[in-house]
Design an enzyme around this catalytic site. Structure first.
Site, PDB file in Angstrom:
ATOM      1  N   SER A   1      -2.265  18.093  67.384  1.00 49.03           N
ATOM      2  CA  SER A   1      -2.298  19.109  66.339  1.00 49.03           C
ATOM      3  C   SER A   1      -3.451  18.773  65.401  1.00 49.03           C
ATOM      4  O   SER A   1      -4.559  18.503  65.870  1.00 49.03           O
ATOM      5  CB  SER A   1      -0.953  19.168  65.607  1.00 49.03           C
ATOM      6  OG  SER A   1      -0.938  20.223  64.668  1.00 49.03           O
TER       7      SER A   1
ATOM      8  N   HIS B   1      -1.722  22.618  68.865  1.00 51.47           N
ATOM      9  CA  HIS B   1      -1.332  23.686  67.948  1.00 51.47           C
ATOM     10  C   HIS B   1      -2.525  24.579  67.619  1.00 51.47           C
ATOM     11  O   HIS B   1      -3.606  24.091  67.278  1.00 51.47           O
ATOM     12  CB  HIS B   1      -0.785  23.099  66.650  1.00 51.47           C
ATOM     13  CG  HIS B   1       0.549  22.456  66.794  1.00 51.47           C
ATOM     14  ND1 HIS B   1       1.159  21.753  65.782  1.00 51.47           N
ATOM     15  CD2 HIS B   1       1.409  22.411  67.841  1.00 51.47           C
ATOM     16  CE1 HIS B   1       2.332  21.300  66.190  1.00 51.47           C
ATOM     17  NE2 HIS B   1       2.503  21.679  67.444  1.00 51.47           N
TER      18      HIS B   1
ATOM     19  N   ASP C   1       6.168  17.193  65.855  1.00 53.16           N
ATOM     20  CA  ASP C   1       6.221  17.861  67.153  1.00 53.16           C
ATOM     21  C   ASP C   1       5.772  16.888  68.248  1.00 53.16           C
ATOM     22  O   ASP C   1       4.780  16.172  68.091  1.00 53.16           O
ATOM     23  CB  ASP C   1       5.319  19.096  67.154  1.00 53.16           C
ATOM     24  CG  ASP C   1       5.562  19.997  68.357  1.00 53.16           C
ATOM     25  OD1 ASP C   1       6.632  19.883  68.986  1.00 53.16           O
ATOM     26  OD2 ASP C   1       4.681  20.817  68.657  1.00 53.16           O
TER      27      ASP C   1
END
Length: 204
Positions: free
Chosen positions: A24, A51, A144
């Site tokens: 991310s 992401h 995540d």
């Protein structure tokens, strides 16, 4: 966490069929470092789950291609991962691995931790491939990927994490270590080397 003993033992027993790179915020640089360290004949298919904002016109595969010896492109829903190619999960949706080995782009609401969801994809990979998969978590905010790494590790897969001290945003790799109990923790250039060792061990 040091050494490659445990993952190499796993690789020597079964060939790996997929590498998942999850990232991310701050993930572009380590992604490029990992991919630039892999040879053009790297034998395991790779899927990148980074992401991305749904309203952005991302050029992530094109950017990764500048440093990667392996061609990078967007995933096409319904395709099978193949060696010699890096597939990138698209923006504004999630990605899952189906039981028949095909990748499916799944539209839907944005997950709380961002999309495409690293957890969702890694969990599906753990269910389908188990010990035949390698999961890697790189720089990112929040957590995540931690649950996905935990699922993959329980299924017998190999799990690697960027060392938090080398990450621009250490939350995701730290959570993967703390919650997912990743096997190995190292800087990106060493992750590339570890992937080559695991790939080579898995073909003997």
């Amino acid at each position: 966490m040091s050494g490659l003993a445990d993952p190499v033992v796993v690789a020597a027993l079964v060939p790996f069929r997929l590498v998942v790179l999850g990232a991310s915020a701050g993930g572009l640089a380590p992604l490029r470092d990992v991919l630039s360290g892999l040879p053009a004949d790297f034998p395991i298919p790779i899927v990148v789950v980074h992401h991305l904002g749904a309203d952005l016109r991302s050029r992530l595969p094109e950017v990764l291609n500048f440093r990667s010896q392996l061609p990078c492109r967007w995933v096409v829903s319904g395709e099978l991962p193949r060696s010699g190619t890096v597939l990138v999960a698209p923006a504004g949706a999630n990605l899952v691995l189906q039981m028949d080995g095909r990748l499916e782009v799944v539209p839907g609401p944005k997950p709380r931790l961002g999309w495409p969801s690293v957890d969702l994809f890694l969990t599906s990979v753990a269910s389908v491939l188990g010990r035949h998969a390698i999961g890697v978590i790189l720089s990112g905010m929040m957590w995540d990927g931690a649950a996905g790494i935990a699922a993959l590790r329980r299924a017998g897969g190999a799990t690697l994490v960027q060392h938090p001290r080398s990450a621009a945003f250490p939350d995701m790799p730290s959570a993967a270590v703390d919650l997912g109990r990743a096997d190995l923790m190292m800087p990106p250039h060493q992750i590339a080397l570890a992937l080559q060792i695991l790939a080579e061990a898995g073909v003997h």
